[in-house]
Enzyme design. Structure first.
Site, PDB file in Angstrom:
ATOM      1  N   SER A   1       0.800  -1.239   0.004  1.00 34.97           N
ATOM      2  CA  SER A   1       0.061   0.093  -0.013  1.00 34.97           C
ATOM      3  C   SER A   1       0.855   1.170  -0.140  1.00 34.97           C
ATOM      4  CB  SER A   1      -0.984   0.018   1.057  1.00 34.97           C
ATOM      5  OG  SER A   1      -0.168   0.072   2.340  1.00 34.97           O
ATOM      6  N   GLU A   2       1.991   1.193   0.634  1.00 36.67           N
ATOM      7  CA  GLU A   2       2.911   2.336   0.711  1.00 36.67           C
ATOM      8  C   GLU A   2       3.364   2.828  -0.866  1.00 36.67           C
ATOM      9  OE1 GLU A   2       4.615   5.792   2.638  1.00 36.67           O
ATOM     10  OE2 GLU A   2       3.621   4.053   3.498  1.00 36.67           O
ATOM     11  N   ILE A   3       3.798   1.918  -1.607  1.00 36.88           N
ATOM     12  CA  ILE A   3       3.794   2.414  -2.956  1.00 36.88           C
ATOM     13  C   ILE A   3       2.852   2.919  -3.622  1.00 36.88           C
ATOM     14  CG2 ILE A   3       4.649   1.323  -5.009  1.00 36.88           C
ATOM     15  CD1 ILE A   3       6.940   1.585  -2.847  1.00 36.88           C
ATOM     16  N   MET A   4       1.670   2.156  -3.566  1.00 40.47           N
ATOM     17  CA  MET A   4       0.264   2.861  -4.188  1.00 40.47           C
ATOM     18  C   MET A   4      -0.006   4.163  -3.705  1.00 40.47           C
ATOM     19  SD  MET A   4      -2.196  -0.456  -4.021  1.00 40.47           S
ATOM     20  CE  MET A   4      -1.931  -1.962  -5.210  1.00 40.47           C
ATOM     21  N   LEU A   5       0.106   4.561  -2.353  1.00 40.74           N
ATOM     22  CA  LEU A   5      -0.299   5.615  -1.851  1.00 40.74           C
ATOM     23  C   LEU A   5       0.701   6.987  -2.378  1.00 40.74           C
ATOM     24  CD1 LEU A   5      -1.089   4.356   1.589  1.00 40.74           C
ATOM     25  CD2 LEU A   5      -2.520   5.567  -0.007  1.00 40.74           C
TER      26      LEU A   5
END
Length: 98
Positions: A1-5
């Site tokens: 999720s960190e990369i997506m965010l």
């Protein structure tokens, strides 16, 4: 999720994250996917380079670490596309590193 965010609003990411994790629940699953499949699942989030780096990172984690994710910032910074901030965020959120 960190990369997506990265540069994307939380509300926009939520449905993508759930879909992504149901499709590729492990690093190995993502590593074995084709880049075309990854890009297709990423479609609509923008900044497609993030998807490519995430895919390449999963492949390197499987190849070099037997599918075991790093647990500290130094280890994460060795993964393509992961910089200081992301390495620190993942290590802190997932492993409690400070």
């Amino acid at each position: 999720s960190e990369i997506m965010l990265q540069q994307t609003q939380v509300e926009r990411v939520k449905e993508y994250y759930v879909s992504w994790m149901s499709r590729w629940p492990t690093v190995a699953d993502l590593a074995n996917a084709s880049l075309e499949e990854v890009r297709e699942a990423w479609q609509g989030l923008g900044y497609y380079r993030r998807a490519r780096f995430l895919h390449e990172g999963a492949q390197s984690i499987v190849r070099e670490n037997g599918g075991v994710c790093p647990t500290d910032p130094a280890g994460w910074k060795q993964v393509k596309g992961v910089g200081d901030y992301t390495a620190g965020a993942i290590s802190s959120i997932a492993y409690g590193c400070r």
